[in-house]
Scaffold this motif. Structure first.
Motif, PDB file in Angstrom:
ATOM      1  N   ASN A  34      -6.939  -8.282  10.439  1.00  0.00           N
ATOM      2  CA  ASN A  34      -6.629  -8.006   9.043  1.00  0.00           C
ATOM      3  C   ASN A  34      -7.311  -6.701   8.663  1.00  0.00           C
ATOM      4  OD1 ASN A  34      -5.661  -8.189   6.470  1.00  0.00           O
ATOM      5  ND2 ASN A  34      -6.847  -9.998   5.892  1.00  0.00           N
TER       6      ASN A  34
ATOM      7  N   THR B  17      -4.073  -4.935   2.713  1.00  0.00           N
ATOM      8  CA  THR B  17      -4.871  -6.118   3.013  1.00  0.00           C
ATOM      9  C   THR B  17      -4.027  -7.371   2.834  1.00  0.00           C
ATOM     10  OG1 THR B  17      -6.875  -4.989   2.261  1.00  0.00           O
ATOM     11  CG2 THR B  17      -6.965  -7.380   2.451  1.00  0.00           C
ATOM     12  N   ALA B  18      -3.996  -8.202   3.862  1.00  0.00           N
ATOM     13  CA  ALA B  18      -3.266  -9.473   3.785  1.00  0.00           C
ATOM     14  C   ALA B  18      -4.132 -10.508   3.084  1.00  0.00           C
ATOM     15  CB  ALA B  18      -2.901  -9.957   5.185  1.00  0.00           C
ATOM     16  N   ARG B  19      -3.523 -11.232   2.152  1.00  0.00           N
ATOM     17  CA  ARG B  19      -4.246 -12.254   1.393  1.00  0.00           C
ATOM     18  C   ARG B  19      -3.441 -13.542   1.401  1.00  0.00           C
ATOM     19  NH1 ARG B  19      -5.307  -7.452  -1.269  1.00  0.00           N
ATOM     20  NH2 ARG B  19      -7.505  -7.075  -1.761  1.00  0.00           N
TER      21      ARG B  19
ATOM     22  N   SER C 142     -12.709 -10.981  11.040  1.00  0.00           N
ATOM     23  CA  SER C 142     -11.586 -10.116  10.677  1.00  0.00           C
ATOM     24  C   SER C 142     -10.697  -9.761  11.857  1.00  0.00           C
ATOM     25  CB  SER C 142     -12.103  -8.824  10.034  1.00  0.00           C
ATOM     26  OG  SER C 142     -12.716  -9.096   8.795  1.00  0.00           O
TER      27      SER C 142
ATOM     28  N   VAL D 263      -9.387 -12.725   8.321  1.00  0.00           N
ATOM     29  CA  VAL D 263      -8.039 -13.155   8.698  1.00  0.00           C
ATOM     30  C   VAL D 263      -7.567 -14.237   7.739  1.00  0.00           C
ATOM     31  CG1 VAL D 263      -8.227 -12.510  11.124  1.00  0.00           C
ATOM     32  CG2 VAL D 263      -9.059 -14.732  10.369  1.00  0.00           C
ATOM     33  N   VAL D 264      -6.268 -14.243   7.477  1.00  0.00           N
ATOM     34  CA  VAL D 264      -5.703 -15.201   6.529  1.00  0.00           C
ATOM     35  C   VAL D 264      -5.751 -16.613   7.086  1.00  0.00           C
ATOM     36  CG1 VAL D 264      -3.603 -15.846   5.286  1.00  0.00           C
ATOM     37  CG2 VAL D 264      -4.240 -13.437   5.500  1.00  0.00           C
TER      38      VAL D 264
ATOM     39  N   ASP E 272      -1.356 -12.307   8.828  1.00  0.00           N
ATOM     40  CA  ASP E 272      -2.244 -11.401   9.554  1.00  0.00           C
ATOM     41  C   ASP E 272      -1.436 -10.411  10.389  1.00  0.00           C
ATOM     42  OD1 ASP E 272      -4.687 -12.599   8.667  1.00  0.00           O
ATOM     43  OD2 ASP E 272      -4.315 -14.254  10.045  1.00  0.00           O
ATOM     44  N   TYR E 273      -2.114  -9.358  10.807  1.00  0.00           N
ATOM     45  CA  TYR E 273      -1.510  -8.369  11.700  1.00  0.00           C
ATOM     46  C   TYR E 273      -1.743  -8.807  13.150  1.00  0.00           C
ATOM     47  CZ  TYR E 273      -1.393  -5.330   7.608  1.00  0.00           C
ATOM     48  OH  TYR E 273      -1.147  -4.799   6.367  1.00  0.00           O
TER      49      TYR E 273
END
Length: 346
Positions: free
Chosen positions: A81, A49-51, A105, A86-87, A66-67
């Motif tokens: 994400n 998980t991106a934070r 997301s 999303v970041v 984010d991806y």
């Protein structure tokens, strides 16, 4: 009688062990899943998980972006994400209320507009050898999104007035009145875009983090499908949960139960059958007594050996050695004198 006692002891010990056993209703942590195949595998995608990064602090996952996934022939690129929003925050999302913008997301941008394809969800599901994560509640899609606003606003004041007049004029035509009542029904809620991510195990050492690839979309552009690859999607052993009983604790409980059965059962048997009293009530008393005597003798021998090696105790042995040497020298002198006397007599 002994069999009954052993049965009671086992029952009490099993109840005690049941109190320490983990509850079957323990809540599963978010973004984790247990293998549905029954193998006991555990999956945890929380490290993927991106934070957002905080000033002066670095999150343990070290993922702060984010991806991104290219749509190739679809003509749109996606930002996603895993198990989180999303970041980079988004705004002015088409068909999504302002209060839900922070929960987006997955989304894509088309002609300068942002379209959500799913809101945040941490409900990770195991289906066979794959993990599935689904986002729902995105922007409107299907025929509702393509229809014109003017055609959807069919409840103006003039139309209501005309509807009432037509209903009064056509009261003698039941089938027409029934059709007019059907027109009054509320419009169905619009379909919304959703995202399904299927995760696969990736043990490639060169892959430092997860990757997401676009797979396809349905003809109404409502359901989007992605494939994710991550090392955390590989089955692993479930970590020990706080408050639950681990393997070591289970082994210790079994040993305690076995010892209680042996000790209590033996005491009851020796007391009731052999009429033993005192320490002789213990099971295999002679064996344990022999072991205790052997340990006691070994302790006494080791203690006495240590005492002999102490410097303060060497005086007595030294005196004994001096006296022995003196006795030996006097004996030698006497033998020498006797020998001289014999030679003198000759």
């Amino acid at each position: 009688m002994r069999t009954r006692l052993l049965g009671c002891v086992v029952a009490v010990a099993s109840l005690a062990g049941a109190k320490d056993a983990p509850s079957s209703t323990t809540q599963v942590p978010a973004c984790t899943a247990t293998a549905s195949s029954g193998t006991g595998g555990f999956f945890d995608l929380r490290p993927d998980t991106a934070r957002p990064s905080e000033k002066g602090k670095q999150h343990k996952t070290a993922l702060a972006k984010d991806y991104h996934s290219r749509g190739y022939d679809y003509g749109k690129n996606f930002t996603l994400n895993i198990c989180g929003a999303v970041v980079d925050p988004v705004s002015e999302v088409i068909g999504v209320s302002k209060s839900q913008w922070a929960n987006v997301s997955a989304y894509y941008i088309s002609h300068g507009s942002i379209y959500s394809i799913g809101s945040e969800s941490m409900d990770l599901v195991s289906r066979g050898r794959k993990l599935v994560l689904q986002y729902t509640g995105g922007s409107p899609c299907g025929t509702f999104a393509k229809s014109n606003k003017s055609t959807r606003s069919s409840s103006s004041h003039s139309e209501k007035y005309n509807y009432g007049a037509r209903e009064a004029d056509l009261s003698n035509q039941p089938h027409l009145v029934e059709s007019l009542k059907d027109d009054q029904k509320e419009e169905p809620s619009p379909r919304r875009k959703s995202t399904t991510i299927s995760f696969l195990c990736d043990r490639d050492p060169s892959s430092s983090q997860a990757s997401i690839s676009f797979v396809g979309v349905d003809k109404d552009e409502c359901s989007y499908f992605f494939e994710g690859r991550s090392i955390h999607a590989c089955a692993q052993a479930e970590p020990h949960k706080p408050g639950s009983v681990g393997p070591g604790s289970v082994f210790g409980i079994i040993l305690v139960i076995a010892f209680l059965v042996y000790a209590l059962g033996g005491v009851f048997y020796n007391r009731t059958v052999t009429n033993a009293r005192g320490w002789r009530q213990l099971p295999n008393y002679s064996l344990w007594a022999g072991i205790w005597n052997f340990l006691s003798d070994m302790f006494i021998y080791a203690f006495s050996s240590c005492i002999r090696c102490l410097p303060g105790r060497r005086g007595y042995s030294h005196l004994n050695s001096n006296s022995n040497s003196r006795n030996r020298s006097s004996d030698a002198e006497n033998r020498l004198i006797d020998q001289l006397d014999e030679e003198w007599d000759d």
